[in-house]
Design a protein around this motif. Structure first.
Motif, short mmCIF file in Angstrom:
data_model
loop_
_atom_site.label_atom_id
_atom_site.label_comp_id
_atom_site.label_asym_id
_atom_site.label_seq_id
_atom_site.Cartn_x
_atom_site.Cartn_y
_atom_site.Cartn_z
N ASN A 19 0.92 -1.02 0.11
CA ASN A 19 -0.10 0.07 0.07
C ASN A 19 0.84 1.26 -0.02
OD1 ASN A 19 -2.11 -1.52 0.19
ND2 ASN A 19 -2.83 -0.94 2.32
N TYR A 20 0.37 2.39 -0.50
CA TYR A 20 0.97 3.73 -0.27
C TYR A 20 0.09 4.84 0.23
CZ TYR A 20 4.70 1.68 -3.32
OH TYR A 20 5.84 1.13 -3.61
N GLY A 21 0.39 4.81 1.61
CA GLY A 21 -0.39 5.71 2.36
C GLY A 21 -0.30 7.47 2.18
N ASP A 22 0.77 7.83 1.70
CA ASP A 22 0.98 9.24 1.23
C ASP A 22 0.08 9.62 0.21
OD1 ASP A 22 2.72 9.25 3.25
OD2 ASP A 22 4.39 8.96 1.81
N VAL A 23 -0.83 10.78 0.15
CA VAL A 23 -1.74 11.09 -0.78
C VAL A 23 -1.05 11.63 -2.04
CG1 VAL A 23 -1.95 13.48 -0.15
CG2 VAL A 23 -3.86 12.50 -1.00
N GLU A 24 0.34 12.01 -1.71
CA GLU A 24 1.07 12.51 -3.07
C GLU A 24 1.39 11.39 -4.14
OE1 GLU A 24 2.12 13.00 0.15
OE2 GLU A 24 1.47 15.11 0.41
N VAL A 25 1.33 10.22 -3.81
CA VAL A 25 1.49 9.10 -4.51
C VAL A 25 0.02 8.68 -5.12
CG1 VAL A 25 2.21 6.64 -4.68
CG2 VAL A 25 3.32 8.14 -3.16
N PRO A 26 0.01 8.80 -6.34
CA PRO A 26 -1.28 8.91 -6.94
C PRO A 26 -1.91 7.40 -7.10
CG PRO A 26 0.28 8.88 -8.87
CD PRO A 26 1.13 9.15 -7.43
N TYR A 27 -1.50 6.55 -6.79
CA TYR A 27 -1.90 4.96 -6.85
C TYR A 27 -2.15 4.54 -5.37
CZ TYR A 27 3.11 4.36 -7.14
OH TYR A 27 4.55 4.66 -7.32
N THR A 28 -3.05 3.69 -5.29
CA THR A 28 -3.10 3.15 -3.87
C THR A 28 -2.07 2.10 -3.28
OG1 THR A 28 -4.86 1.71 -4.79
CG2 THR A 28 -5.69 3.95 -3.94
N ARG A 29 -1.87 1.27 -4.46
CA ARG A 29 -1.10 0.18 -3.99
C ARG A 29 -0.43 -0.53 -5.44
NH1 ARG A 29 -5.42 -4.52 -2.21
NH2 ARG A 29 -6.43 -4.84 -4.17
N ILE A 30 0.55 -1.26 -5.06
CA ILE A 30 1.22 -1.95 -6.14
C ILE A 30 0.93 -3.50 -5.58
CG2 ILE A 30 3.39 -2.71 -7.21
CD1 ILE A 30 4.38 0.17 -7.15
N THR A 31 0.52 -4.56 -6.65
CA THR A 31 0.32 -5.69 -6.41
C THR A 31 1.37 -6.43 -7.22
OG1 THR A 31 -1.29 -5.89 -7.78
CG2 THR A 31 -1.92 -5.52 -5.65
N GLU A 32 2.14 -7.68 -6.67
CA GLU A 32 3.03 -8.31 -7.49
C GLU A 32 2.43 -9.75 -7.59
OE1 GLU A 32 7.88 -8.84 -8.03
OE2 GLU A 32 6.90 -8.00 -6.15
N HIS A 33 2.02 -10.18 -8.62
CA HIS A 33 1.04 -11.33 -8.71
C HIS A 33 1.80 -12.50 -8.54
CE1 HIS A 33 -2.75 -9.17 -10.22
NE2 HIS A 33 -1.97 -8.14 -9.98
N LYS A 34 3.00 -12.80 -8.87
CA LYS A 34 3.71 -14.31 -8.40
C LYS A 34 3.57 -14.36 -6.94
CE LYS A 34 8.78 -12.89 -8.37
NZ LYS A 34 9.79 -13.09 -9.34
N HIS A 35 3.64 -13.49 -6.17
CA HIS A 35 3.39 -13.65 -4.61
C HIS A 35 2.02 -14.28 -4.08
CE1 HIS A 35 7.37 -12.23 -4.20
NE2 HIS A 35 7.42 -11.05 -4.46
N PHE A 36 0.95 -14.31 -5.18
CA PHE A 36 -0.05 -14.81 -4.67
C PHE A 36 -0.12 -16.15 -4.94
CE2 PHE A 36 -1.32 -10.30 -5.92
CZ PHE A 36 -1.95 -9.97 -4.51
N SER A 37 0.78 -16.73 -5.48
CA SER A 37 0.91 -18.24 -5.61
C SER A 37 2.55 -18.52 -5.20
CB SER A 37 0.83 -18.61 -7.27
OG SER A 37 -0.35 -18.18 -7.67
N PRO A 38 2.80 -18.71 -4.06
CA PRO A 38 4.09 -18.85 -3.34
C PRO A 38 4.77 -20.14 -3.56
CG PRO A 38 2.37 -18.63 -1.73
CD PRO A 38 1.60 -18.30 -2.88
N ARG A 92 0.24 -1.45 -10.76
CA ARG A 92 -0.13 -0.11 -9.98
C ARG A 92 -1.63 -0.09 -10.36
NH1 ARG A 92 4.27 1.75 -13.11
NH2 ARG A 92 6.22 2.01 -11.75
N GLU A 93 -2.26 0.27 -8.82
CA GLU A 93 -3.74 0.27 -8.85
C GLU A 93 -4.31 1.93 -8.58
OE1 GLU A 93 -6.85 -1.89 -5.86
OE2 GLU A 93 -5.28 -3.23 -7.16
N TYR A 94 -5.19 2.30 -9.40
CA TYR A 94 -5.79 3.71 -9.16
C TYR A 94 -7.16 3.74 -9.10
CZ TYR A 94 -1.31 5.12 -11.46
OH TYR A 94 0.20 5.06 -11.91
N SER A 95 -7.78 4.35 -7.95
CA SER A 95 -8.87 4.42 -7.87
C SER A 95 -9.63 5.77 -8.33
CB SER A 95 -9.27 4.24 -6.20
OG SER A 95 -10.78 4.42 -6.06
#
Length: 380
Positions: A269-288, A299-302
């Motif tokens: 997650n990226y908590g600072d409002v100055e960073v335009p995206y909310t989070r970065i997900t790295e998908h290979k880690h979802f299948s460890p 990069r995820e933008y809302s």
């Protein structure tokens, strides 16, 4: 007696209801305007890296419902997976949800659990006796510094409004732990389907009495050929938005590749409002349990959901709730249609709840037949 039943949407709601009623001897047709099944939990292999990609953002299965856990494992083996989220705030990386490690790291302390609990209480704004807004809820229970580091900026980006405009209920169960447990969820069953969600849904739909038609848009005139319709599309869309559009947030994904390991975790997650995206997900880690040299990241933008966007999160503030009530009344005046799922009931639902409600809805239809009402679960 066998009935002809139409399900609108080939996601979890449509697939589970369809399978359950097909096994009960009904003839099922499932239509979906997309070119694929599985809805927003659709997964596919990336050709270049071999990574299993969650095309519409990560979906992590977690539940305390043993029947639901048994159900999904009937169609796909679920592998152990613990969601451990990190967040970047002020050029530092912390563990979420807020736990003893996070507290000690932020404040440069080495608190024991009871010391940390007492310390956080001194930071809390005890003048707020009955929190009404998201911000008041956060300030009451964790204080200004933790609120600004982990909640304020992220919330502004995620919801597109001031946290004082959001109800306290969004943060009703504020996750703060006074131990070193960094498992994001509390549920006793947690995992990921070994081969992705798409094969799981394919197997749910694999029944002689189920016919699936993709790239087909539903119109209300289609209902006339069926004894009953289960509709999992947008509630307002069923009525062609004649009263106006319900508010949603949507997501944009900026995909990029990396040789090696980009961030060392599945979710940052990226908590600072100055960073335009909310989070970065790295998908290979979802299948460890898999090993990949290359990586696929999002990069995820809302932002506010437009007419041609995929609706993700119902806003459900005062104006939306008022409009929702009017659509609910229209829906209750319909006959032979039941509204189901996240979009059909305008509620944010985790996957396990979606499946639970689908199983219960199918059971209700087997009991009540075509006298079943517009909602098995009231959207209000």
């Amino acid at each position: 007696m066998s009935k002809r039943i139409l399900l609108v949407g080939a996601g979890l709601s449509g697939a589970v209801i369809g399978r359950t009623l097909a096994e009960a001897g009904h003839d099922i047709t499932i239509v979906d305007e997309r070119k694929h099944i599985a809805g927003n939990c659709y997964t596919e292999r990336d050709d270049e890296s071999g990574v299993m990609v969650h095309t519409y953002g990560p979906h992590i299965f977690h539940t305390d419902d043993e029947e639901v856990w048994t159900y999904v494992n009937r169609f796909e083996r679920f592998m152990p997976y613990v969601n451990r989220v990190k967040t970047t705030s002020g050029d530092q990386v912390y563990s979420l949800p807020i736990n003893l490690h996070t507290i000690n790291q932020v404040f440069g302390k080495s608190f024991r659990p009871d010391e940390a609990r007492a310390f956080i209480e001194t930071l809390s704004d005890t003048s707020i006796e009955d929190p009404k807004t998201f911000e008041e809820q956060a300030l009451r229970f964790v204080g200004q510094r933790l609120y600004e580091a982990f909640f304020k900026g992220y919330t502004i980006k995620q919801w597109g409004c001031d946290p004082n405009d959001l109800p306290a209920s969004i943060l009703k169960r504020l996750p703060v732990r006074f131990n070193y447990d960094d498992n994001y969820f509390f549920h006793r069953f947690q995992g990921m389907p070994e081969n992705g969600y798409t094969p799981m849904v394919e197997k749910i739909l694999d029944h002689d009495r189920i016919q699936v038609e993709l790239n087909r848009r539903f119109t209300r005139s289609d209902a006339g050929a069926f004894d009953h319709v289960f509709y999992s599309g947008p509630l307002d869309g069923y009525f062609d938005f004649e009263l106006g559009r319900l508010g949603y947030r949507t997501l944009d994904f900026e995909m990029f590749r990396h040789d090696g390991d980009y961030q060392g975790c599945a979710v940052m997650n990226y908590g600072d409002v100055e960073v335009p995206y909310t989070r970065i997900t790295e998908h290979k880690h979802f299948s460890p349990w898999e090993k990949h040299e290359k990586s696929v990241c999002y990069r995820e933008y809302s932002r506010a959901c437009g007419e041609n966007d995929i609706p993700y999160y119902p806003i459900r503030l005062a104006d939306e709730k008022s409009l929702l009530g009017r659509y609910v009344e229209k829906a209750k005046a319909e006959h032979g249609v039941t509204f189901v799922g996240r979009l059909g009931t305008y509620r944010y639902l985790d996957m396990d709840v979606t499946i639970r409600e689908a199983l219960d809805t199918a059971a209700a239809y087997k009991r009540d037949g075509d006298t079943m009402g517009a909602f098995h679960v009231n959207p209000d």
